[in-house]
Design an enzyme around this catalytic site. Structure first.
Site, short mmCIF file in Angstrom:
data_model
loop_
_atom_site.label_atom_id
_atom_site.label_comp_id
_atom_site.label_asym_id
_atom_site.label_seq_id
_atom_site.Cartn_x
_atom_site.Cartn_y
_atom_site.Cartn_z
CD GLU A 132 -2.98 -1.15 2.23
OE1 GLU A 132 -2.49 -1.48 3.33
OE2 GLU A 132 -4.18 -0.87 2.07
CD GLU A 154 -3.93 -6.24 3.69
OE1 GLU A 154 -3.92 -6.90 2.62
OE2 GLU A 154 -3.20 -5.26 3.89
#
Ligand code: NAD
Length: 736
Positions: A132, A154
């Site tokens: 990210e 995730e």
């Protein structure tokens, strides 16, 4: 403690290097975020700095967020007084603020000029917030590291990429391109990530920083504007209200729901963040992502999933329950007795882990058959490009397939996987032990026979233990280690060290009928059969299970594991328990299928019908002819509770009786062993999500309606009375 190092070179390039002290892999924590923020501010404020390289001093960039912190975030937010969701939201928005700052790089947003070019120079693996951060940079270069994996995993632990990964990746790749990363948590090699358009360049490792610097020094104002901040940006494949985008979004949502049956809160929340975010500008989309992320972090399911699938799984793999005083017992040479389905699988995973293997069977032909199975598995790996051709010969060179007991000399561990027959097992135990040193450990892979009983054939029951693999051995991650009455610590340590070498997850349980996993899973099928016999619509049973998040409904599971196995277990249990055998009208269902030769998937006929290619075509209509459905059907919630509690109460009883010695093993073992509703974190976590008092209430109602098998065990009733949770009682530090 310095986590992010800051350095400016003579050409005005600032390098921010991530190097978490004392760790082999960077993970993000609160201090890290603060230091990165300060370093970015410093670079932006310094006029001498022309641009920024964000890199890592380790062989990888980062493993992601420190999940310990995420799982505790909810508790902290709650403790903060006021509105915990608001505190959590603010925390998430602070993180977004930092990433957006990196991305806007001090530019004048109107003219899009004056931003400091920022490049991500990633030496290896980057997961979660690691990637990210990269996505927030203007350019992404990755070292050509063969071990590197890049992605956003995730969703696999019950959350979703919440540091802008969801919003940025969708805007970068569109829904189709981003789906494998977001929905499946796929981690890919650098070249593949580049092919998907996630990174700009893959370069030799020793050129990484030089290439990054070249890019910074050559970058123009336009290079520092992310596509979504540029004028005229359009989402690849179309946003939801674009004709092409509409089709994709509508289809995508249906597909995810078809797979998850709405049981996974994180998948639902992520889809909402994606869809709603795609309809608005970037900064609003980030706020939407933060709201849904907060919603998920506040959901007890995410904390339970992180606890079981990440923290406790890892703790068990690292030896949380290993006897402390026993020195390293790494296996060097293992003897596997029986080269059938299980034996060949055990030999295969052992040889792949670098262990020397003797694979023994009754004659050379049978032993060679096992070797053939191993060769087939290796060929499969090569075909799927998971292994180089040369690896096959190396693995095979570690395996000796023979009927000769002499070959077992020098083995420090034996795993016996011959027929499930006490006499056959006793015979091979004696013959094998005659070849072994005094301190060698003997393990049996039995699935039903008591370990203490089998240990009687051993010359030393202290060194005798159960190591129960699940089928298929190469795929199933769980290994159940079973202590017999007299099993000593060295045997337990040996079994745990062996499982660690195989990179599987162990649980250690005590000797009792069906140990732990089978003890819980058998009643799941039994309850479903009972319902069929009572006239409950089979589709209602199967769909209720799917809605609970079980990967297979009980009828499909019955077909996959085979009806003749169920019949055999049923018969053996009846024989063993005699008059104590609990009568179950559902046994007739198994018997009927068995008598008709509908043995499940392997006969292309079972609870389900199959086409000639072995694909399920629907529930067998004959089931209703033999067991007519009742005019009045139960509510789906009742069916769900029956299927759930059939398993959950066994887990509680296993804990109560000391078969399970640790709640963590009960939960991790359930998810890895039989796919128990992962969203719940396991059967014991499920109780805590529901509340012990609520579970007792459901038990009382079901016991009255369906029978005493649903009586709440004393332990559960006691916890409910005290207002305590299972984890609060057993493992207070991990109580949600
Ligand atoms: P299998 O029938 O496929 O293999 C058993 C092998 O043992 C055969 O190759 C047979 O030739 C060999 N064998 C029998 N007697 C022998 C002897 N005296 N000396 C040497 N070899 C002998 O059975 P399987 O499914 O591999 O099961 C093996 C064990 O693993 C059983 O105890 C079973 O309960 C247990 N188990 C099975 C599963 C499963 O899903 N199949 C799962 C967990 C545990």
């Amino acid at each position: 403690m310095t986590i992010f190092h800051y350095e400016v070179d003579a050409d005005g390039v600032a390098t921010i290097t991530w190097d978490l002290p004392g760790a082999s892999m960077n993970v993000m924590n609160a201090d890290g975020l603060e230091q990165l923020n300060a370093a970015i501010d410093k670079a932006h404020a310094d006029e001498a700095v022309k641009g920024i390289i964000l890199t890592s001093a380790k062989k990888d960039f980062a493993g992601g967020m420190d999940l310990n912190i995420l799982s505790q975030a909810r508790a902290q937010a709650e403790a903060s007084g006021g509105n915990p969701a608001e505190a959590m939201f603010n925390m998430v928005m602070d993180m977004h603020g930092l990433l957006r700052k990196i991305e806007l790089a001090g530019m004048d947003f109107k003219t899009k000029k004056g931003g400091k070019p920022t490049v991500w120079a990633n030496p290896g693996t980057a997961a979660g917030i690691g990637l990210e951060l990269g996505l927030a940079c203007h350019h992404r270069i990755v070292a050509d590291n063969p071990k590197a994996k890049i992605g956003l995993p995730e969703i696999l632990v019950g959350i979703f990429p919440g540091a802008g990964g969801t919003t940025r990746l969708i805007r970068m790749l569109g829904l189709m391109g981003a789906s494998p990363f977001l929905m499946k948590g796929k981690m890919l090699a650098p070249a593949k990530v580049k092919a998907q358009g996630v990174v700009n360049d893959v370069v030799p490792a020793d050129e990484l920083l030089a290439k990054a610097k070249d890019w910074v020094l050559a970058a123009k104002d336009a290079d520092c504007v992310q596509p979504w901040d540029a004028k005229g940006y359009k989402m690849p494949g179309g946003a939801p209200y674009h004709p092409a985008g509409y089709q994709m979004f509508a289809g995508g949502v249906a597909m995810v729901h078809g797979k998850t049956h709405g049981a996974f809160p994180a998948a639902k929340a992520m889809l909402s963040a994606v869809y709603e975010g795609a309809c608005v500008d970037f900064d609003t989309a980030i706020r939407i992502e933060a709201r849904w992320f907060t919603n998920i972090l506040m959901n007890p399911s995410s904390a339970a999933m992180i606890r079981s699938l990440f923290l406790n799984k890892e703790a068990l793999e690292k030896g949380a329950v290993r006897p402390k005083d026993v020195p390293d017992m790494t296996v060097k040479k293992v003897g596997v007795l029986g080269a059938g389905l299980m034996g060949a699988g055990i030999a295969y995973v052992s040889a792949r882990a670098g262990i020397e293997v003797v694979l023994m069977d009754r004659d050379q032909e049978a032993a060679d058959k096992g070797l053939g199975t191993i060769t087939g598995l290796l060929d499969g790996q090569i075909k799927r490009k998971r292994m180089a051709d040369a690896g096959k010969a190396t693995v095979l060179s570690r395996v000796t397939a023979t009927p000769d007991y002499e070959a077992l000399k020098g083995c420090d561990l034996i795993v016996e996987a011959v027929f499930e027959d006490v006499r056959v097992k006793a015979d091979v135990t004696k013959k094998a032990e005659a070849m072994l040193d005094e301190d060698a450990i003997f393990a049996t892979n039995t699935s039903t026979l008591p370990i203490s009983e089998l240990a009687k054939a051993s010359r030393n029951d202290k060194n005798f233990i159960g190591i129960h693999f699940f089928s298929p051995v190469d795929k199933m991650l769980l290994v159940e280690i079973i202590k017999g009455e007299n099993t000593g610590d060295p045997a337990v340590a040996k079994a745990l060290d062996f499982v660690r070498q195989l990179k599987k997850t162990p649980i250690v349980v005590n000797d009792a009928r069906f140990f732990y996993a089978n003890r819980c899973i058998i009643p799941y099928g039994a309850e479903a059969n009972r319902m069929i016999a009572e006239g409950v619509e089979p589709a209602l049973i199967e769909n209720a299970a799917k809605q609970l998040g079980f990967p297979l409904g009980p009828l499909q599971l019955g077909d996959e594991t085979a009806v003749d196995l169920a019949e055999k277990i049923m018969r053996a249990t009846k024989e063993a328990l005699g008059k104590d055998y609990p009568e179950n009208p559902g046994d007739d269902v198994v018997q009927t299928l068995f008598d008709l030769g509908r043995l499940g998937k392997k006969t292309n006929a079972g609870y389900f019908d199959y086409d000639e290619k072995g694909k399920r075509t629907g529930i067998w209509p004959g089931l209703k002819e033999h067991f007519p459905t009742a005019a009045e059907q139960p509510d789906v919630t009742e069916v769900k509770h029956r299927l759930m509690l059939a398993q959950v109460l066994e887990a509680v009883k296993a804990l109560e009786e000391g078969v399970l010695e640790d709640v963590r093993e009960g939960d991790v073992g359930a998810i890895l062993g039989w796919g128990f509703a992962p969203w719940s974190g396991g059967p014991l976590s499920w109780i805590d999500i529901m509340g012990t008092d609520e579970v007792v209430r459901i038990c009382d109602a079901l016991a009255q309606k369906c029978g005493p098998r649903f009586n709440a065990p004393a332990l559960l009733r006691d916890l409910a009375e005290k207002g305590e949770s299972v984890y609060g009682w057993f493992h207070p530090a991990q109580a949600a």
